[in-house]
Design an enzyme around this catalytic site. Structure first.
Site, PDB file in Angstrom:
ATOM      1  N   PHE A 227      -7.808   2.754   7.283  1.00 13.04           N
ATOM      2  CA  PHE A 227      -8.271   4.134   7.430  1.00 13.04           C
ATOM      3  C   PHE A 227      -7.227   4.955   8.516  1.00 13.04           C
ATOM      4  O   PHE A 227      -7.543   5.209   9.526  1.00 13.04           O
ATOM      5  CB  PHE A 227      -9.713   4.277   8.261  1.00 13.04           C
ATOM      6  N   ASP A 249      -5.304   3.492   3.474  1.00 13.23           N
ATOM      7  CA  ASP A 249      -6.259   4.884   3.384  1.00 13.23           C
ATOM      8  C   ASP A 249      -6.465   5.442   1.961  1.00 13.23           C
ATOM      9  O   ASP A 249      -5.838   5.146   1.096  1.00 13.23           O
ATOM     10  CB  ASP A 249      -5.469   6.041   4.406  1.00 13.23           C
ATOM     11  N   CYS A 340     -16.909   6.818  15.105  1.00 12.49           N
ATOM     12  CA  CYS A 340     -16.851   8.116  16.099  1.00 12.49           C
ATOM     13  C   CYS A 340     -18.287   8.915  15.302  1.00 12.49           C
ATOM     14  O   CYS A 340     -18.496  10.212  15.738  1.00 12.49           O
ATOM     15  CB  CYS A 340     -15.725   8.775  15.555  1.00 12.49           C
TER      16      CYS A 340
HETATM   17  N1  SAH Z   1      -7.074   6.159  12.814  1.00 10.76           N
HETATM   18  C1  SAH Z   1      -6.479   7.560  12.226  1.00 10.76           C
HETATM   19  C2  SAH Z   1      -7.834   8.621  11.828  1.00 10.76           C
HETATM   20  C3  SAH Z   1      -8.840   8.202  11.153  1.00 10.76           C
HETATM   21  S1  SAH Z   1      -9.668   9.075  10.218  1.00 10.76           S
HETATM   22  C4  SAH Z   1      -5.615   7.874  13.273  1.00 10.76           C
HETATM   23  O1  SAH Z   1      -5.407   7.655  14.585  1.00 10.76           O
HETATM   24  O2  SAH Z   1      -4.983   9.249  13.244  1.00 10.76           O
HETATM   25  C5  SAH Z   1     -10.506   8.336   8.807  1.00 10.76           C
HETATM   26  C6  SAH Z   1      -9.463   8.372   7.689  1.00 10.76           C
HETATM   27  O3  SAH Z   1     -10.344   7.256   6.596  1.00 10.76           O
HETATM   28  C7  SAH Z   1      -9.155   9.562   6.813  1.00 10.76           C
HETATM   29  O4  SAH Z   1      -7.773   9.561   6.805  1.00 10.76           O
HETATM   30  C8  SAH Z   1      -9.951   9.262   5.445  1.00 10.76           C
HETATM   31  O5  SAH Z   1      -8.834   9.797   4.315  1.00 10.76           O
HETATM   32  C9  SAH Z   1      -9.889   7.763   5.311  1.00 10.76           C
HETATM   33  N2  SAH Z   1     -11.015   7.197   4.439  1.00 10.76           N
HETATM   34  C10 SAH Z   1     -12.185   7.871   4.448  1.00 10.76           C
HETATM   35  N3  SAH Z   1     -13.234   6.986   3.669  1.00 10.76           N
HETATM   36  C11 SAH Z   1     -12.449   5.855   3.315  1.00 10.76           C
HETATM   37  C12 SAH Z   1     -12.411   4.715   2.477  1.00 10.76           C
HETATM   38  N4  SAH Z   1     -13.611   4.312   1.866  1.00 10.76           N
HETATM   39  N5  SAH Z   1     -11.105   3.931   1.992  1.00 10.76           N
HETATM   40  C13 SAH Z   1     -10.267   4.169   2.737  1.00 10.76           C
HETATM   41  N6  SAH Z   1      -9.796   5.449   3.602  1.00 10.76           N
HETATM   42  C14 SAH Z   1     -10.934   6.274   3.521  1.00 10.76           C
END
Ligand code: SAH
Length: 407
Positions: A227, A249, A340
């Site tokens: 993610f 992601d 979160c």
């Molecule tokens: N760690 C990041 C914030 C993560 S936000 C930072 O520090 O900036 C959560 C992310 O999860 C988003 O970018 C979203 O696109 C991704 N996401 C949501 N569901 C997902 C899934 N099933 N598989 C992969 N990515 C996913």
């Protein structure tokens, strides 16, 4: 000013300085108040408790602006509250030097429904309550005065506005966004902030300290960042000396920013960075099937449980990704795992992660307990404001390899 009379006993949480008044606590409204209007709050015995923003559409019927019944809620009030919030960050040794910093964090800064993040010379605001909506102009003027920033942009497009009966609102409130991409430096790494199209106000400032921890843990390690969004944890891991970082992601636009972020940091070795556009749940299974191992894994998923009502389904999702992650760790490896979700408390989160470690068959111990950075304070009287929680967990022996598929 209209008067909001509470049922007997419902003043108790306010006397402890919890800022929310739920619909069920309200006996009656004396006089007329429109959404966002300031009302005087009175206990059943007539005692004045302070002043609040009225929100007839929301289950949180009113949010306290002040616990001082004599304090006017006017332009000067917002100027003072915003100035205090900004000044505290400027005086904080870790925050003062940050280009990206949360200036106002809602209730915990005495400004329910008001979020303001500064990225260099740009302030991005998010107004999520009827009261904040009503005082938009005063809040913007106060932010401009306290920061000297010439650009204030609104990103009031979060889902919670609907609960307050508010439509989404985005766009410039003061000045204009620069034409060039907005860059901030975070602990030695340059990051692009997509104020217009990015998540939240464009960047996850709350994870700043945890990204730095990742840098400190990454030296000489093979890292997996799940993610990854725009690559914040990935780039910090590279900066910290990771041998290799695989980032996953499902969002192509997020990965495009991540690739640009890598280019913004020529001090980092691009050959060590690998990006994969995929669903994390599927990707973790595949990595296990192909026998991959990592020394450090970051799991920072989106909010699986926005409220307690989603907790059960969310718990399964957290369990699954943590279980898969534990199975991918090399001996002595560390999993840093976050939630979160407001609907999942720290205790429950820790239980879920413990269950995942046990199912993976690994011995595990907590080496760091993690939370949001200090520009996201939590009111001691309102612990539900503590949405971000994390654990850094080190395992002993690695989990057994995946059984070979019969095909
Ligand atoms: N760690 C990041 C914030 C993560 S936000 C930072 O520090 O900036 C959560 C992310 O999860 C988003 O970018 C979203 O696109 C991704 N996401 C949501 N569901 C997902 C899934 N099933 N598989 C992969 N990515 C996913």
């Amino acid at each position: 000013m209209a008067k909001l009379h509470l049922h007997p006993g419902k003043e108790r949480s306010l006397l402890r300085r919890h800022p929310w008044i739920f619909a069920g606590s309200v006996a009656r409204l004396e006089g007329h108040a429109r959404p966002g209007d300031t009302v005087e709050v009175l206990a059943a015995d007539g005692r004045a408790l302070g002043r609040a923003a009225f929100s007839p559409a929301s289950q949180i019927r009113a949010r306290m602006w002040t616990f001082d019944p004599g304090q006017p809620v006017d332009h000067a009030f917002f100027k003072r509250r915003v100035r205090e919030a900004v000044a505290w960050r400027q005086a904080h040794p870790d925050l003062a030097r940050q280009e990206g910093v949360r200036l106002v964090h809602g209730e915990a800064d005495g400004l329910p429904g008001v979020i303001a993040d500064r990225y260099g010379a740009v302030v991005v605001v998010q107004l999520t309550s009827a009261g904040a909506e009503k005082w938009r102009e005063a809040i913007v003027a106060a932010l401009a005065a306290a920061t000297g920033c010439a650009t204030i942009y609104e990103r009031s497009d979060s889902d919670v506005r609907r609960l307050e009966g508010l439509e989404p609102r985005v766009g410039a409130l003061l000045g204009e966004l620069p034409a060039a991409p907005l860059l901030i430096e975070e602990n030695g790494v340059r990051m692009e902030v997509d104020v217009v199209g990015g998540h939240k106000t464009g960047f996850y400032l709350d994870q700043r300290d945890n990204r730095l921890l990742t840098a400190r843990l990454a030296a000489g390690r093979r890292v997996l960042n799940c993610f990854c969004y725009s690559g914040g944890f990935s780039l910090q891991a590279l900066a910290g000396g990771a041998t290799e970082v695989l980032s996953i992601d499902s969002s192509a636009p997020a990965l495009e920013i991540a690739a640009r972020n890598l280019a913004h940091n020529p001090q980092l070795d691009p050959a060590r960075a690998h990006w994969r556009e995929a669903d994390v749940f599927a990707a973790l299974r595949e990595l296990r099937q192909s026998g991959e191992r990592f020394d450090l894994i970051v799991l920072d998923p989106p909010k699986f449980a926005p409220s307690a009502a989603h907790a059960q389904r969310a718990a399964r999702a957290y369990k699954d990704i943590n279980l898969f992650a534990f199975r991918l760790l090399a001996a002595g490896g560390i999993l840093t795992t976050y939630s979160c979700s407001g609907g999942i408390g720290l205790e429950l989160f820790q239980k879920i992660v413990a269950g995942a470690a046990s199912d993976a068959g690994v011995d595990a111990r907590i080496v760091h307990r993690l939370a949001a950075a200090p520009d996201h304070p939590v009111g001691l009287a309102a612990p539900e404001g503590e949405y971000l929680k994390g654990l850094a967990i080190q395992i002993g022996q690695a989990a057994e390899a995946a059984p070979v598929r019969p095909d």
